[in-house]
Write a protein that holds these residues in place. Structure first.
Motif, PDB file in Angstrom:
ATOM      1  N   GLU A  76       0.827  -1.204   0.000  1.00  0.00           N
ATOM      2  CA  GLU A  76       0.000   0.000   0.000  1.00  0.00           C
ATOM      3  C   GLU A  76       0.868   1.265   0.000  1.00  0.00           C
ATOM      4  O   GLU A  76       1.919   1.305   0.647  1.00  0.00           O
ATOM      5  CB  GLU A  76      -0.927   0.009   1.228  1.00  0.00           C
ATOM      6  CG  GLU A  76      -1.976  -1.102   1.153  1.00  0.00           C
ATOM      7  CD  GLU A  76      -3.064  -0.979   2.204  1.00  0.00           C
ATOM      8  OE1 GLU A  76      -2.962  -0.105   3.093  1.00  0.00           O
ATOM      9  OE2 GLU A  76      -4.024  -1.766   2.124  1.00  0.00           O
ATOM     10  N   VAL A  99      -3.800   4.263  -1.380  1.00  0.00           N
ATOM     11  CA  VAL A  99      -4.736   4.572  -0.295  1.00  0.00           C
ATOM     12  C   VAL A  99      -4.904   6.084  -0.329  1.00  0.00           C
ATOM     13  O   VAL A  99      -3.954   6.829  -0.055  1.00  0.00           O
ATOM     14  CB  VAL A  99      -4.177   4.109   1.065  1.00  0.00           C
ATOM     15  CG1 VAL A  99      -5.106   4.541   2.203  1.00  0.00           C
ATOM     16  CG2 VAL A  99      -3.973   2.597   1.073  1.00  0.00           C
ATOM     17  N   ARG A 122      -4.087   1.577   8.807  1.00  0.00           N
ATOM     18  CA  ARG A 122      -3.427   0.599   7.922  1.00  0.00           C
ATOM     19  C   ARG A 122      -2.475  -0.265   8.736  1.00  0.00           C
ATOM     20  O   ARG A 122      -2.404  -1.472   8.537  1.00  0.00           O
ATOM     21  CB  ARG A 122      -2.653   1.277   6.777  1.00  0.00           C
ATOM     22  CG  ARG A 122      -3.414   2.197   5.845  1.00  0.00           C
ATOM     23  CD  ARG A 122      -4.829   1.858   5.552  1.00  0.00           C
ATOM     24  NE  ARG A 122      -5.015   0.712   4.682  1.00  0.00           N
ATOM     25  CZ  ARG A 122      -6.209   0.206   4.365  1.00  0.00           C
ATOM     26  NH1 ARG A 122      -7.299   0.749   4.839  1.00  0.00           N
ATOM     27  NH2 ARG A 122      -6.284  -0.844   3.579  1.00  0.00           N
ATOM     28  N   ARG A 127      -0.932  -3.588   7.544  1.00  0.00           N
ATOM     29  CA  ARG A 127      -0.586  -3.170   6.188  1.00  0.00           C
ATOM     30  C   ARG A 127       0.088  -1.795   6.231  1.00  0.00           C
ATOM     31  O   ARG A 127      -0.434  -0.802   5.734  1.00  0.00           O
ATOM     32  CB  ARG A 127      -1.848  -3.121   5.315  1.00  0.00           C
ATOM     33  CG  ARG A 127      -2.618  -4.452   5.356  1.00  0.00           C
ATOM     34  CD  ARG A 127      -3.631  -4.656   4.267  1.00  0.00           C
ATOM     35  NE  ARG A 127      -3.196  -4.288   2.938  1.00  0.00           N
ATOM     36  CZ  ARG A 127      -2.308  -4.950   2.200  1.00  0.00           C
ATOM     37  NH1 ARG A 127      -1.696  -6.009   2.685  1.00  0.00           N
ATOM     38  NH2 ARG A 127      -2.004  -4.540   0.999  1.00  0.00           N
ATOM     39  N   PRO A 129       1.934   1.326   5.285  1.00  0.00           N
ATOM     40  CA  PRO A 129       2.209   1.901   3.954  1.00  0.00           C
ATOM     41  C   PRO A 129       3.709   1.967   3.657  1.00  0.00           C
ATOM     42  O   PRO A 129       4.512   2.208   4.556  1.00  0.00           O
ATOM     43  CB  PRO A 129       1.609   3.299   4.047  1.00  0.00           C
ATOM     44  CG  PRO A 129       0.627   3.238   5.171  1.00  0.00           C
ATOM     45  CD  PRO A 129       1.171   2.234   6.143  1.00  0.00           C
TER      46      PRO A 129
END
Ligand SMILES: *Cc1c(COP(=O)(O)O)cnc(C)c1O
Length: 375
Positions: A76, A99, A122, A127, A129
């Protein structure tokens, strides 16, 4: 019919031609050569960033930056939603997931509070970034100091999209000098142009060396052609760089001219309308690449930005709605987003007026008189 007034057209100084002629005279018609090196030095000197690689486009520069940060399929990347699609496309080239983060109302760029919320959520989902891409839209710098603080706290690299902001600054520090890397564009409608082109800039030499390597098909050092990595054909040509060198000689002047265009609209339009302008926060300096206005139909007897745009079009004057946010684009609407409504409202009410540094006083008069008639 009156002659066309463009939104933002190329503005040559005349000096470009000497550099281009030199490229022809010396037969340096290649994606490397003395003008490419010279243009890179010009960019380094102007921005105060230590290293620059001249490339075929701003989009290519962003693509390489993401590759060098190790962004891969499924990763991401946080991206400002209120921007031109070129900011987000390279994320998807890599199979990664943009995102989208909405804007704050003061500079119209990435909202730091929403950014922090997005990062936390996130990370909670496992996840984290891989990068953050804020944009200095229309030349107005983002709240970059806050964004950097947050990025540092979570240890996420920042790639600045300064494609529209060459010549802008915050507290005397140039747009493009804040992030780990930054992207510039010299497309035909930007504040200076090489007809088409871009650059990656960074204080870290390793990124710029690597960008030059990847941009020339990733050739290993060997007498034959040998490759251990996938490469790209992303270098700037020596002819285009010649145009860029000529343009760099007048960049300061172009910024002053664009700012004057903004000042002229600011002086006359509010006299007869409730049109609003994007103001510089304390310490901010915008190159005023495009002058942008907001026309709220509720304050303006139902006159919308489309009423204004269509009216200008009839007079052969080009204007354009603000960028449609990425989270509202059909191609990006299914990606994760963090939205507060700011960019959607800007899109609904906002218009870019003719802003070229080559506009004459008569051109500006024509635009202003046309809008005045409407009100
Ligand atoms: C123009 C632009 C780009 C892309 O630059 P190109 O040189 O056209 O590829 C990227 N981001 C923004 C915000 C731009 O305006």
């Amino acid at each position: 019919m009156n002659p066309k007034i463009w939104l933002s057209s190329p503005h040559m100084s005349g000096g470009e031609f000497n550099f281009v002629r030199e490229a022809f005279d010396t037969n340096w018609i290649a994606p490397l050569g003395p003008h490419v090196n010279g243009f890179e030095h010009d960019l380094e000197a102007f921005t105060g960033v230590k290293y620059a690689a001249a490339l075929s486009s701003g989009t290519a520069a962003l693509h390489l930056a993401l590759i060098m940060l190790g962004v891969q399929a499924g990763d991401e990347v946080i991206c400002q939603s209120f921007t031109f699609s070129a900011t987000a496309n390279p994320i998807v080239y890599l199979g990664a997931i943009p995102v989208f983060v909405d804007s704050e109302a003061e500079t119209w760029n990435m909202c730091p509070d929403l950014l922090e919320q997005a990062i936390k959520e996130r990370i909670a989902k496992g996840r984290k970034p891989k990068a953050i891409i804020p944009v200095h839209l229309y030349g107005m710098p983002a709240k970059i100091e806050r964004i950097l603080e947050i990025a540092r706290q979570y240890e996420i690299p920042v790639i600045e999209d300064a494609a529209e902001a060459l010549g802008s600054s915050v507290n005397g520090k140039n747009a493009g000098s804040f992030g780990l890397m930054a992207v510039l564009s010299f497309n035909g409608n930007k504040i200076i142009t090489t007809s088409g082109g871009g650059a990656l800039i960074s204080d870290e030499e390793k990124f710029i060396d690597q960008a030059r390597f990847l941009a020339t098909q990733a050739r290993d050092p060997a007498p034959h052609y040998q490759h251990s990595q996938i490469g790209y054909n992303y270098r700037m040509s020596n002819v285009c760089a010649g145009i860029g060198r000529g343009q760099m000689q007048v960049l300061g002047n172009r910024v002053a001219q664009r700012r004057k265009v903004y000042e002229t609209y600011l002086q006359f339009l509010p006299e007869f309308s409730h049109i609003e302008f994007l103001q510089e926060p304390q310490g901010y300096f915008s190159n005023r690449w495009l002058t942008t206005i907001l026309a709220d139909p509720q304050k303006n007897n139902g006159i919308t930005r489309e009423t204004i745009r269509l009216n200008l079009e009839k007079e052969n004057i080009e204007s354009r709605p603000l960028w449609k946010p990425m989270h509202l684009q059909p191609v990006f609407q299914n990606y994760p987003n963090y939205i507060n409504g700011v960019s959607e409202k800007l899109f609904n009410n906002g218009l870019c007026l003719p802003s070229g540094s080559n506009l004459t006083k008569d051109d500006l008069d024509r635009v202003i008189v046309n809008i005045k008639k409407l009100f």
